[in-house]
Design an enzyme around this catalytic site. Sequence first.
Site, PDB file in Angstrom:
ATOM      1  N   CYS A 130      35.986  -7.218  51.029  1.00 15.41           N
ATOM      2  CA  CYS A 130      35.875  -6.575  49.720  1.00 15.41           C
ATOM      3  C   CYS A 130      34.681  -7.140  48.953  1.00 15.41           C
ATOM      4  CB  CYS A 130      37.130  -6.826  48.898  1.00 15.41           C
ATOM      5  SG  CYS A 130      38.644  -6.328  49.729  1.00 15.41           S
ATOM      6  N   LYS A 146      28.828  -7.036  48.554  1.00 12.64           N
ATOM      7  CA  LYS A 146      29.562  -8.206  49.030  1.00 12.64           C
ATOM      8  C   LYS A 146      29.112  -9.451  48.280  1.00 12.64           C
ATOM      9  CE  LYS A 146      32.086  -9.251  50.794  1.00 12.64           C
ATOM     10  NZ  LYS A 146      33.057 -10.212  51.110  1.00 12.64           N
ATOM     11  N   HIS A 181      30.101  -6.027  42.145  1.00  8.86           N
ATOM     12  CA  HIS A 181      29.899  -4.607  41.859  1.00  8.86           C
ATOM     13  C   HIS A 181      30.127  -4.295  40.385  1.00  8.86           C
ATOM     14  CE1 HIS A 181      29.593  -0.401  42.269  1.00  8.86           C
ATOM     15  NE2 HIS A 181      30.832  -0.108  42.576  1.00  8.86           N
ATOM     16  N   CYS A 190      31.181   4.918  40.969  1.00  8.18           N
ATOM     17  CA  CYS A 190      30.378   3.801  41.485  1.00  8.18           C
ATOM     18  C   CYS A 190      28.933   4.206  41.761  1.00  8.18           C
ATOM     19  CB  CYS A 190      31.030   3.232  42.734  1.00  8.18           C
ATOM     20  SG  CYS A 190      32.689   2.640  42.377  1.00  8.18           S
TER      21      CYS A 190
END
Lengths: 472, 383
Positions: B200, B325, B329, B83
């Site tokens: 998440c 958020k 992502h 990430c």
Amino acid sequence: MTMDARIIAYGAYLPIHRLTAASLGRKGSTARTLAGPDEDSLTLAVAAARNALAGAGNMDRSEIDALIFATTSAPYGEKQGAAIAAKTLGLRDDVMTFDITASTRSGTQALHAAGALVASGRIASCLVIAGDVRQMTPGDAAELEFGDAGAALLLGNRGGFGRIGVPVQLSNEMLDVWRGAGERFVHGWENRFILDHGYKDQIGRALDAMAKAEGGNLQRIDRIALYAPDSRSLREIAAAHHLPLERVIGRDWPGRIGCTGASFALLQLCAGLEEAQAGERLLLANYGDGADAAMIELDVAPPPPARSLAGQEALGRVVSHAWYLSARQLLATEFEPGGEPGNSATAHYRERDANLSLEGQVCQCGTHQFPKGRICVRCGCADHFQPVRYADRHGSVITYSRDAFFPNPSPPTVITVTEVAGGPRLYLQATDADADEIGIGTEVEFTFRRIHQVGRRPNYFWKVTPVRGKLP
Amino acid sequence: MTLRNKAAVVGAGCCKFGENWDQGPEDMIVDAVLEAYADAGIEDPRRQIDAIYCGSLYSQLGPVEVSEALKLYKPMTAVSNYCATGTEAFRAGVMAVAAGVYDTVLVVGYDKPKDRGVSGPSVTIRGVRDLPGTPAAWFALCAAPYFKKYGAGREDLARIAVKNHANGAHAPKSFIKKVVTVDDVLKARMIAWPFGLFDCAGQSDGAAAVIISSPAHARSYPKDPVWVKAVASGSAANPHTDPDHDFLRWKPTENAAAEAYRMAGISDPFRQIELCQVHDCFTLTELLAYEDLGLCAKGAAKEHITAGTFAFDGELPVNTDGGLKSFGHPTGATGVRMLYENIRQMRGEAGERNLRRRPVTALTHNIGGFPTGCAITILGMEK
């Protein structure tokens, strides 16, 4: 000169799940044992073997010369379950392994083959493990008659607590109960025909032969392990042969545990050994494509079990119909499983000690590491490790989460970082436990499970399950 | 060695993040890069760009996806570090410029996870050992020990979600524009305890780009250069098997922050940094980042969350654009998208979203793997 076939250790395993008449929306109080979604015939047999070896004080496994796996539901059509179990149990590389399959009688066939081997003196000890997960067609009335369980006995030609006599053997060809190659569900022909000409006839003949050898009747037998497909057949065969029904081990198992196929007669024997005293005589009679029967004489009392069957039965948790269908993969799925090759066979080969034996390593600096690596995570030195098997130790949960996203018949899946007592930290799922049973510091033990079936084959690894105390 | 003042960002671009059903990777890359070209006043990229650094975790084609999208055939390099991939691509570009190999490089971060047909992360069944949970579950592994030790709970996490949702509602290029309450967050369905749905990050597609120039050329672009004060990468042992982990922190952040602060000459990050975009893949990841970045003491995050220290108008705003958020992502894009927001704020180009006090020094933070790697940037307006 032949030697004795003696029983050194015994162990039984019942999965934690129970399917009941109520689960299926049927009347009555019938229940049966049910393997979970991460269990198969091999994991049940391995769990029973671990209980057997624990009952024998976790004896030195390098003394075991052979391992036989008995089942009708082998995880592979071509590939030996016994070899997987030998690696999982940490047996020697030069151990003799074979499977005995395709009949509910394969449990006792394996036991008597092991008996012949050790009595011959060619080998000194043989571990017999049986496990079965037989599937009846969903909706069939007999769905509740089957059960799932494992049983294991270690035979040797000296030591131990009892002697297995030479068995009576009968072979009988008929289509009574069968499952074709590639089929999932067990078939049976009309019940009166198959019971009269199969079970009752064959078991009857074997019992007659045993009675004859006993001088006319079986009244002096203390305990009887007698395979039975259902409770009515058991009552009828006992009456016809003047067997004292109260001495039949697990006479009420149909309706409580179920007929556990290849493991059933051995499971009964294990239950009998749990309670038997020195000097007792046990009869072991089994059915499937014929019948066999043998006498077992105990010269000393068997050691207490590592986990009693009663204790394991008391742990049972009833599942819903939907859970059962999902766990047993009886539901239609969006996509048929693909023909992909699955996990690399070469990677599996390299990692079999880690994945099947839960073997890691300890560095000369004292740091334990799993999986094995070439460099120590703490001191940084290379290649100064000794292998260590962690499967039989306990562990403590360091942290956890509850993953509702991971595929599971009853989410969430509990994931843990678990520290092995005096060992490394492992990243493992929990099984056979509700989410609130796992927290920081929960004491757990390791259990061998089928992790997934990518490549249309079982892929095995370990999970943690809470230590539920010493079972009564 | 240091990268401080050895390169500057002279242009930045970002496509609209979201479920970009009608855009392929090419469309998103072109949208982001054309904006970056315009921002830098680049009219002839074939002459003005010397090399391309790409960050994508899921790309099937690698850097060819970028060169073919832009029809820009330059030395190209693909970078991947879970990430932190986007920030790692930026780091590779900065190092190339700092080394004097190139005068001007283009960094492109992108990913297109929404072509996979699932609303959450796909559960890849491979091997047998590394399977236990999905990302939410492994990022949640600090929750139980942290809650136990410091008395924090789901409400504290929920306030982070509420803040980021509120910030993201106003960001023009964010994916999710939904204001939520603490109650909404606590009542949402569970994904992996203690994370409910609103704890998440979203799942989205996106691309972002920056153009990096050497100090010698940085002032020849139309806008004030944004100087690289630090780009640092840190790693640490896999927490799943680390024999010494206390599950109160993520060590890669601590390691990367130490290196970044050394490089940038920062001794008091809370006072010296005025804006942060941190990796809020899950609310707890942001909470731990406050502490692991040294913005507050270990265990003190809860008080600062309650006090609003990290709110948009707080003492040290964190995730002013709504973070992962609100943007989702798309892995390779995230780190570059964070740079885009910091640059807009530092130049005062965020319009109604401009911070009251225009930041001079700003930080971005990516963490990924299990988590095992972290990359941090610190940019400054003053050389």
